[in-house]
Design a protein around this motif. Structure first.
Motif, PDB file in Angstrom:
ATOM      1  N   ASN A 146       2.243  12.750 -34.515  1.00  0.00           N
ATOM      2  CA  ASN A 146       1.498  11.725 -35.249  1.00  0.00           C
ATOM      3  C   ASN A 146       0.724  12.292 -36.429  1.00  0.00           C
ATOM      4  O   ASN A 146       0.477  11.606 -37.416  1.00  0.00           O
ATOM      5  N   LYS A 159      -0.039  11.110 -40.817  1.00  0.00           N
ATOM      6  CA  LYS A 159      -1.258  11.084 -41.617  1.00  0.00           C
ATOM      7  C   LYS A 159      -1.204  12.129 -42.718  1.00  0.00           C
ATOM      8  O   LYS A 159      -1.625  11.870 -43.850  1.00  0.00           O
ATOM      9  N   PHE A 162      -5.470  19.516 -19.082  1.00  0.00           N
ATOM     10  CA  PHE A 162      -5.659  19.353 -20.520  1.00  0.00           C
ATOM     11  C   PHE A 162      -6.808  20.256 -20.920  1.00  0.00           C
ATOM     12  O   PHE A 162      -7.880  20.157 -20.391  1.00  0.00           O
ATOM     13  N   PHE A 169     -10.590  20.782 -26.729  1.00  0.00           N
ATOM     14  CA  PHE A 169     -10.213  20.105 -27.961  1.00  0.00           C
ATOM     15  C   PHE A 169      -9.402  18.840 -27.713  1.00  0.00           C
ATOM     16  O   PHE A 169      -8.663  18.392 -28.578  1.00  0.00           O
ATOM     17  N   ILE A 170      -9.515  18.294 -26.509  1.00  0.00           N
ATOM     18  CA  ILE A 170      -8.820  17.042 -26.202  1.00  0.00           C
ATOM     19  C   ILE A 170      -9.886  16.002 -25.886  1.00  0.00           C
ATOM     20  O   ILE A 170     -10.860  16.304 -25.195  1.00  0.00           O
ATOM     21  N   THR A 221       2.769   4.905 -28.864  1.00  0.00           N
ATOM     22  CA  THR A 221       2.702   5.952 -29.884  1.00  0.00           C
ATOM     23  C   THR A 221       1.379   5.992 -30.618  1.00  0.00           C
ATOM     24  O   THR A 221       1.358   5.870 -31.830  1.00  0.00           O
ATOM     25  N   ILE A 222       0.250   6.143 -29.928  1.00  0.00           N
ATOM     26  CA  ILE A 222      -1.002   6.133 -30.682  1.00  0.00           C
ATOM     27  C   ILE A 222      -1.389   7.517 -31.206  1.00  0.00           C
ATOM     28  O   ILE A 222      -1.936   7.637 -32.290  1.00  0.00           O
ATOM     29  N   CYS A 223      -1.138   8.548 -30.417  1.00  0.00           N
ATOM     30  CA  CYS A 223      -1.473   9.893 -30.879  1.00  0.00           C
ATOM     31  C   CYS A 223      -0.793  10.912 -29.978  1.00  0.00           C
ATOM     32  O   CYS A 223      -0.255  10.559 -28.924  1.00  0.00           O
ATOM     33  N   ASP A 224      -0.831  12.166 -30.395  1.00  0.00           N
ATOM     34  CA  ASP A 224      -0.115  13.212 -29.672  1.00  0.00           C
ATOM     35  C   ASP A 224      -0.680  13.473 -28.281  1.00  0.00           C
ATOM     36  O   ASP A 224       0.064  13.685 -27.321  1.00  0.00           O
ATOM     37  N   SER A 225      -1.996  13.471 -28.161  1.00  0.00           N
ATOM     38  CA  SER A 225      -2.597  13.748 -26.847  1.00  0.00           C
ATOM     39  C   SER A 225      -2.228  12.665 -25.854  1.00  0.00           C
ATOM     40  O   SER A 225      -1.854  12.953 -24.723  1.00  0.00           O
ATOM     41  N   ARG A 256       0.287  10.701 -25.921  1.00  0.00           N
ATOM     42  CA  ARG A 256       1.716  10.748 -25.609  1.00  0.00           C
ATOM     43  C   ARG A 256       2.013  11.802 -24.555  1.00  0.00           C
ATOM     44  O   ARG A 256       2.745  11.563 -23.605  1.00  0.00           O
ATOM     45  N   ASN A 257       1.419  12.946 -24.699  1.00  0.00           N
ATOM     46  CA  ASN A 257       1.629  13.980 -23.683  1.00  0.00           C
ATOM     47  C   ASN A 257       1.041  13.549 -22.348  1.00  0.00           C
ATOM     48  O   ASN A 257       1.599  13.855 -21.289  1.00  0.00           O
ATOM     49  N   PHE A 295       3.465  11.647 -20.133  1.00  0.00           N
ATOM     50  CA  PHE A 295       4.471  12.412 -19.401  1.00  0.00           C
ATOM     51  C   PHE A 295       3.858  13.307 -18.341  1.00  0.00           C
ATOM     52  O   PHE A 295       4.473  13.589 -17.310  1.00  0.00           O
ATOM     53  N   VAL A 313      -4.183   3.936 -35.620  1.00  0.00           N
ATOM     54  CA  VAL A 313      -3.055   4.297 -34.756  1.00  0.00           C
ATOM     55  C   VAL A 313      -1.766   3.612 -35.197  1.00  0.00           C
ATOM     56  O   VAL A 313      -0.754   3.686 -34.507  1.00  0.00           O
ATOM     57  N   PHE A 366     -13.189  14.889 -30.718  1.00  0.00           N
ATOM     58  CA  PHE A 366     -11.808  15.355 -30.663  1.00  0.00           C
ATOM     59  C   PHE A 366     -10.761  14.275 -30.945  1.00  0.00           C
ATOM     60  O   PHE A 366      -9.581  14.498 -30.709  1.00  0.00           O
ATOM     61  N   GLU A 389      -8.334  12.940 -33.054  1.00  0.00           N
ATOM     62  CA  GLU A 389      -7.671  13.403 -34.261  1.00  0.00           C
ATOM     63  C   GLU A 389      -7.344  12.281 -35.249  1.00  0.00           C
ATOM     64  O   GLU A 389      -7.619  12.438 -36.443  1.00  0.00           O
ATOM     65  N   PRO A 390      -6.772  11.159 -34.807  1.00  0.00           N
ATOM     66  CA  PRO A 390      -6.446  10.115 -35.792  1.00  0.00           C
ATOM     67  C   PRO A 390      -7.685   9.648 -36.557  1.00  0.00           C
ATOM     68  O   PRO A 390      -7.648   9.504 -37.775  1.00  0.00           O
TER      69      PRO A 390
END
Lengths: 423, 381, 279
Positions: free
Chosen positions: A125, A129, B70, B73-74, B100-104, B106-107, B110, B299, B330, B332-333
């Protein structure tokens, strides 16, 4: 005596030359407006498409990492932070934007404002940006190829169709911007070149299954990755990988490894700390530990498990590569599986998980990865932390300490295993 | 307001009392939790299931297990959500939906999949290229895919009529939220955000029918108030909220002399600018609404219209004096978008303040000082 | 009779242990000095003190293993091992049923999974910040104007331990001051501080398979309040050796003795002066 040799054959020089030639082309583009250039992300990149226009890729990530390797990343990062970017934002982005703000480049040559900023969104993501901000800053047109995330075992028909349509829209967009028609035949040839480069690269990756491995599949693979992203779809790329394979095969035939004696075989997960690339490498070299596989070297593409671009289905195979065949668009559990395969099939002694502060795609949840590999699979795993681009986040003594402790334990278990074996 | 008596507990009790009540009243029915920000709740509702919007565990749960999975920084909400799972608090749920809002996040999807192997855990790919005509069909098919999974989980098919009915219900709910927000913008003295926030957020836990009834009642009650206007500054709060601010913090902002005239605290519940069409293919209607009628958000990515223009418009529309960026630690977006937001606000001459919060904070001295200083700087300008 | 020594140069204190193997392993001396600014000198002083205590000359010591952060500065050492490896070894020797070590030092904390012969199976460390370390306790004590030796016993008397929100050593100071202003007792505040550290430490340790017996090592192990808080949070009693502070040095000395034992495979030794070959 610890042998700190690394792979430095003639191919290493050739790689450097190719990259410098690429930077020269970019400099030329900055000065004359030709050739057209397209900014892209390394992950799941569709460089083949650019060949249909004779366009040259511009990779902001490569700029960022080049700066870090040359110990030049801190100034641009600070410039970006002055603008308002946070300490916790990805330092790749900050370094790249900082460079544009300060007008510096890694090689001193000029970098062009791209004809098109093409964001190939493959999981990260932050990419979205980054490229939006670049488009605002550089006042260049932006197009986002939205690549559906691997949320099932295989891409669906719907996923493939969506990406193919967007690739075709990209072509239309580039035709408008460049003022010339897309050369479908050149595109097909590019896809064909890619499939050949990939075959060679895959064979190179598989050479690391030998004992000893002729190259380090992390540190050396990263160095060899440049041509993979810039020249994969060109004959120069194919030649490069032919030569690389030949050179490494010769090492295999001569039984030559990276060190005098290969003591440990590792799988590495995560990007390297680029500002401390050499220092980090030495921490493993001290123990004559060689990486035989790495996930980071598959960001641009995952080819060791058989995927090849298909010149008979160029758009669809490019789409498939972008959806499925690169580590960033694959889900976290698929990465566990990829690593597990490496440990087994490449016969590794352990896994090193390198958590990098900047990159949540790689790093968020690596504790769970550690949990899986140590508790479920019983694979010796070391977890270390730093950053891939920002030189302020590397604790050398602590990192070395953890690495040493890991190898002391691994060495002990190898020694006792061999004692038992020989008893 | 009597409505508020239970909202705090419903929103914050880790045992999800309202969800358990609902399941008790509907034996065999399923509850599907979704991670912020937006989820196509109509699909879940039409399948006869209860959609529940998770938003972390605030300060009510010590992270004892999740930070092993985790690292640093999360953001907290990712960890408290996993912590809730690992400590059995998510037991009432039959499935989790991420997007699909952000990488954290999404991980996280899973990681949860691995740790709760019996559960239905799915990832919805919301398009980030709405400019492509192909996005509509893709999203409609993605919704079809999710719906098929829900049908499988629930054991029965979902007819288009049911979907249209759900859309109608949620349209009405969203229209009420829009109306409440409009009322607050015009008469912030009658609609304190600390109250409005809870009344809207509780909708994440209640059946939509019940929530709509509550909102209707709330609207009447707010309109009937005749509170005196204070000499407060009008602010927009912008924060890309997944992780929610402690209620105390919202009160603090108001007490410090602000009227919050617009915000994006619970933006997922009012995601569309206008009603989702109820004619034609409902999945297509939901898809086109997402692509063409969604509010701007950190997002979501739509380069046809930059988000920063959306923020400036929002400030103008709500006649706000300033923007308060409240960013979760933390996140990020939010931190990325802060830069272009800030640039555009500066260009438009709109004052702003950026503060960081954590869902688990329970002391706010520093934040209070900063906000009060900011208010003073605007009042005594 | 073989005599060897281990020197553990920590961030705050340097320890030296002299051991003999004369048909049985025996600790002959334990020395402790403040590390201070000069790491090399601290190592020498500790070593000399240890030799003196044992009534020996430096030349009597057959092998010296250095450990701790300052291990590369021990010029007179024969080789170095990390303190992780040495803590595992030392804990296993002093508390033979050890399968998990929890070490809380001045500036870092770690948890180690240990095998039956004291070998390291897995480890996790917090070496990035002072949360959950002796430094956290020292800071808290200073803010409250209480001696570091008293914080443990005081914490045991807590009736209603306060909730500590942050594990940041810097930010906890303002939390403590806030509670003092609210009139909370020192006991309750310290109780809260100890619980917060214990939870943080357990959170770290959980990344491993925590197997009994759990042995606590490091300077903080002398804090009875910390031991109790950890036991409560883990839900089991822990082993704490009276030599808790010296465990790293003991482990180093044991490795040094093994080196002197010619029958041991020499291929195990590593360090900057690696003596490789062997297997």
């Amino acid at each position: 005596m610890t042998d700190k040799k690394e792979y430095r054959g003639s191919i290493h020089q050739r790689q450097k030359d190719l990259m410098l030639t690429w930077y020269d082309q970019l400099d030329q583009a900055a000065n004359t407006g030709n050739p057209p250039t397209v900014s892209m992300m390394i992950s799941g990149n569709c460089v083949e498409l650019l060949e249909g226009f004779g366009a040259v890729p511009l990779y902001p990530e490569v700029n960022a990492l080049q700066l870090a390797i040359r110990h030049q990343s801190l100034d641009p990062i600070l410039a970006a932070e002055d603008l308002g970017y946070a300490a916790d934002n990805c330092a790749y982005v900050k370094a790249d934007i900082g460079c544009i703000l300060k007008g510096i480049t890694p090689t001193g040559g000029k970098l062009p404002t791209p004809t098109l900023i093409l964001c190939n969104f493959v999981g990260c993501n932050t990419y979205l940006k980054w490229f939006e901000h670049l488009a605002k800053l550089q006042k260049a047109p932006l197009y986002v190829i939205d690549v559906p995330f691997m949320r099932a075992d295989e891409p669906s028909r719907s996923d493939l169709d969506y990406v193919v349509k967007q690739l075709q829209e990209t072509v239309t967009k580039l035709e408008q911007l460049i003022g010339r028609r897309f050369d479908y035949d050149r595109f097909r040839q590019a896809v064909e070149c890619s499939s050949r480069s990939e075959e060679l690269w895959s064979q190179i990756k598989h050479l690391a299954r030998r004992t000893p491995s002729p190259f380090d599949a992390y540190f050396d693979a990263i160095t060899l990755m440049g041509p993979l992203y810039v020249y994969r779809a060109k004959p120069e790329g194919v030649e490069f990988f032919e030569a690389a394979l030949a050179e490494l095969q010769a090492k295999v035939d001569a039984g030559q490894g990276v060190y005098e004696k290969e003591h440990f075989r590792l799988v590495m997960e995560g990007p390297p700390p680029y500002p401390y690339f050499r220092t980090f490498r030495d921490m493993f070299a001290k123990w004559q530990a060689c990486a035989v596989a790495s996930t980071y070297s598959t960001v641009g593409g995952l080819w060791e498990f058989g995927f090849r671009h298909d010149p008979d289905n160029p758009f669809e195979s490019v789409a498939r590569h972008m959806i499925e065949q690169n580590v960033t668009n694959r889900n976290f559990l698929q990465r566990y599986e990829q690593i597990r395969r490496y440990v087994e099939d490449w016969n590794a002694d352990g896994l090193i998980i390198h958590f990098v502060k900047s990159c949540r795609l790689f790093s968020a949840g690596q504790g769970d990865m550690r949990d899986y590999f140590t508790k479920k699979l019983g694979i010796p795993t070391l977890y270390i932390e730093s950053d891939l681009e920002d030189p302020r986040y590397f604790a050398e003594a602590q990192t070395k300490n953890r690495i040493d402790a890991f190898f002391e334990a691994l060495e002990h278990s190898k020694a006792t295993a061999s004692l038992r074996g020989s008893a | 307001m009597a409505l508020l008596e239970r909202t705090f507990d419903i929103c914050n009790e880790l045992s999800f009392p309202s969800v358990r009540d609902w399941k008790g009243a509907h034996p065999g029915a399923k509850a599907i939790a979704y991670f912020p920000v937006y989820a196509p709740v109509e699909l879940i509702h039409a399948a006869g299931m209860l959609p529940v919007g998770l938003s972390g565990a605030g300060d009510r749960l010590d992270i004892q297990h999740a930070d092993a999975r985790f690292g640093s920084f999360i953001c907290s909400i990712v960890k408290t959500t996993l912590e809730m799972g690992l400590t059995g608090h998510l037991e009432p749920f039959d499935g989790f939906l991420f997007s699909t809002i952000c990488d954290s996040a999404r991980n996280l999807c899973f990681v949860m999949k691995r740790n709760f192997p019996g559960m239905y855990v799915d990832f919805l790919h919301l398009p980030h290229n709405p400019s492509s005509p192909a996005a509509t069909q893709f999203l409609a098919e993605e919704y079809r895919r999710i719906l098929t999974e829900l049908e499988r989980l629930g054991g029965s098919n979902v007819a288009d009529e049911a979907l249209c009915h759900s859309i109608t219900l949620y349209n009405h709910n969203r229209a009420l939220i829009r109306e409440l927000y409009r009322l607050r913008t015009q008469h912030p003295e009658q609609v304190p955000t600390s109250e409005l926030y809870q009344l809207i957020r509780v909708g994440n836990f209640l059946p939509v029918e019940e929530h709509t009834a509550q909102l209707e009642s709330a609207l009447v009650q707010f309109r009937a108030r005749s509170t005196k206007q204070r000499d407060s500054i009008r602010i927009v709060v912008e924060g890309s909220f997944c992780e929610q601010p402690p209620l105390t913090l919202i009160r603090l902002i108001e007490d410090a002399g602000c009227y919050i005239v617009d915000d994006d605290f619970t933006i997922g519940q009012n995601w569309f600018e206008s009603d989702v069409p109820t004619q034609g293919d409902p999945l297509l209607a939901l898809a086109t609404s997402y692509l063409d009628r969604s509010v701007y958000s950190s997002v979501r990515h739509d380069f046809r219209k930059p988000r920063w223009d959306g923020l400036v418009e929002k400030v103008r529309r709500s006649k706000a004096d300033a923007v308060l960026f409240l960013i979760a630690k933390f996140c990020e977006p939010a931190y990325f978008d802060y830069v272009p937001y800030k640039q555009e606000l500066e260009r438009a001459g709109i004052p702003h303040l950026q503060l960081e919060f954590e869902e688990k904070s329970f002391t706010f001295d520093r934040l209070r000082t900063e906000i009060e200083t900011f208010v003073e700087s605007l009042v005594f300008d | 009779m073989r005599i060897a020594a281990g020197v553990d140069v920590g961030s705050t204190q340097t320890k030296a242990v002299v051991m003999s193997d004369n048909g049985g392993l025996k600790i002959l001396a334990r020395a402790l000095v403040d590390t201070g600014a000069n790491v090399q000198r601290a190592a020498e002083r500790a070593f000399d003190s240890g030799c003196q205590q044992a009534g020996l000359h430096a030349s009597d010591i057959g092998f010296v293993v250095g450990t701790g952060y300052g291990r590369y500065k021990i010029a007179f050492g024969n080789t170095q091992m990390t303190e992780i490896t040495c803590h595992a070894k030392g804990a296993s020797f002093l508390c033979p049923s050890t399968r998990t070590v929890i070490d809380m030092g001045g500036q870092d904390s770690k948890a180690i999974s240990v095998g039956p012969s004291g070998e390291v199976l897995d480890f996790v460390m917090n070496d990035k910040c002072a949360a959950g370390t002796g430094r956290f306790l020292a800071n808290s004590a200073e803010v409250m104007g209480i001696g570091l030796d008293e914080v443990g016993p005081l914490s045991l008397k807590a009736k209603h331990p306060v909730k500590i929100a942050t594990v940041c050593t810097v930010f906890v100071e303002s939390d403590i001051l806030s509670y003092l202003a609210q009139g909370k007792t020192a006991e309750d505040i310290l109780g809260g501080v100890h619980v917060a550290i214990a939870k943080r430490t357990l959170s770290l340790a959980r990344r491993l398979n925590i197997e009994p017996e759990i042995t606590m090592t490091g300077g903080v192990a002398r804090n009875v309040g910390m031991v109790r808080a950890l036991e409560e949070v883990i839900g089991r009693k822990m082993q704490v050796s009276p030599d808790a502070q010296f465990i790293g040095a003991v482990g180093a000395a044991l490795f040094a003795l093994e080196k002197l034992d010619q029958s041991f495979e020499s291929g195990v030794w590593r360090g900057d002066h690696a003596i490789s070959g062997g297997h």
